[in-house]
Design a protein around this motif. Structure first.
Motif: not given
Length: 325
Positions: A173, A251-252, A255, A278-279, A281-284
């Motif tokens: 970020d 960061k965006p 995923k 990131p958590a 849930a924020d990544v692939s």
């Protein structure tokens, strides 16, 4: 996905805190240089990219390293990783961003944290040189953000060029990192150190390309926000620092990463607050997040005093060496 107990980083008791870990590792732990072969790639736009190669055994994998802000093959992390690559008998390449190999690049443009176009160009070149073997990519700090951005943009299309990837201490970020680096101790120590060389390069470009940059304003800058507005945004087509930080952050895109990728960020990294990390849930599902409580920024020192920087290259090679899984 999380690290096993065998791989998770733990800081030595004698070196506490993110600032101490970062500064001590950068300034006081010496890593021996690695003999390299220099290769210059001429680009279609008239510029060039320089690679420092470690030549391994025929048929062995390749590890390509994207360095951090104002880094090079002489950075401690590059030396450490390439020494480990050589010990494995693998090929290694430190890919210098434009203007970072000891010689000015030819064009007004430079390099920046979202330079995924050059990331792709570099990886295509490496794969062309070693078409029949796996290519593994590592991005450090700024280079890590650029690599992750490219991986996210490419998705499954990245697989023909990269088999596995890793990013270390990437400022995922950029806005959060920029705000953090422009305050207090960080501004006086880290930002001032980076700006010393960044401003010198920018002022040289202002001389070489009259009318392109405001040399007087650049000379007066004391923050990344000012520098990125006056220089980075101007050279690379962004409106200002905020526009650059928003559009270049990786960061965006996490995923959308399809290549198996290890993302290591210490939660005490002075450059990026833990709240910006990131958590899961924020990544692939292809991304493994490792966020140890300590380690600083591209530091991760280990061992008894005076310490060593062996943990990081060992962890990266473990991620890449699938024969040992």
């Amino acid at each position: 996905m999380h690290a096993s107990k065998e791989t998770l980083y733990r800081a030595p008791p004698w070196l506490p805190g993110g600032h101490l870990q970062t500064i001590y590792s950068s300034l006081f732990i010496r890593v021996a240089p690695v003999a390299c072969r220099r290769e210059r790639l001429e680009l279609a736009d008239g510029d060039f990219l320089d690679f420092d190669w470690v030549d391994g055994h025929a048929g062995s994998p390749v590890v390509v390293l994207f360095h951090g802000l104002e880094g090079s093959a002489d950075s401690h992390y590059a030396r450490g990783l390439m020494a480990r690559v050589r010990a494995h008998g693998w090929h290694g390449a430190t890919a210098h961003f434009r203007g970072c190999s000891g010689e000015d690049n030819r064009l007004p443009r430079a390099y920046f944290a979202g330079d995924s176009e050059d990331i792709g160009c570099i990886l295509r070149h490496v794969k062309a040189r070693h078409a029949e073997v796996p290519v593994y990519a590592v991005g450090i700090s700024l280079g890590g953000n650029a690599l992750l951005k490219w991986l996210g943009e490419q998705g499954a299309a990245a697989h023909p060029l990269v088999e596995r990837a890793a990013a270390v201490s990437a400022p995922l970020d950029l806005a959060a990192a920029g705000r953090t680096l422009d305050r207090g101790f960080n501004r006086r120590v880290y930002t001032a150190r980076f700006l010393a060389t960044l401003k010198a390069k920018a002022l040289h470009k202002a001389t070489r390309f009259p009318g392109l940059l405001d040399a007087q304003a650049i000379a007066a800058t004391t923050t990344f926000r000012e520098f990125d507005t006056l220089v980075t945004a101007r050279l690379h087509g962004f409106r200002d620092a905020d526009d650059y930080w928003l559009k270049a952050s990786s960061k965006p895109l996490l995923k959308s990463v399809s290549v198996p990728t290890l993302v290591i960020n210490a939660r005490n990294d002075p450059f990026l607050p833990a709240s910006a990390l990131p958590a899961p849930a924020d990544v692939s599902p292809s991304i493994t997040l490792e966020q140890p409580g300590a380690g600083g920024h591209v530091a991760f020192p280990s061992g008894p005093f005076p310490g060593n920087l062996d943990w990081l290259p060992r962890r990266l090679m473990q991620h890449f060496d699938i024969r040992r899984r």
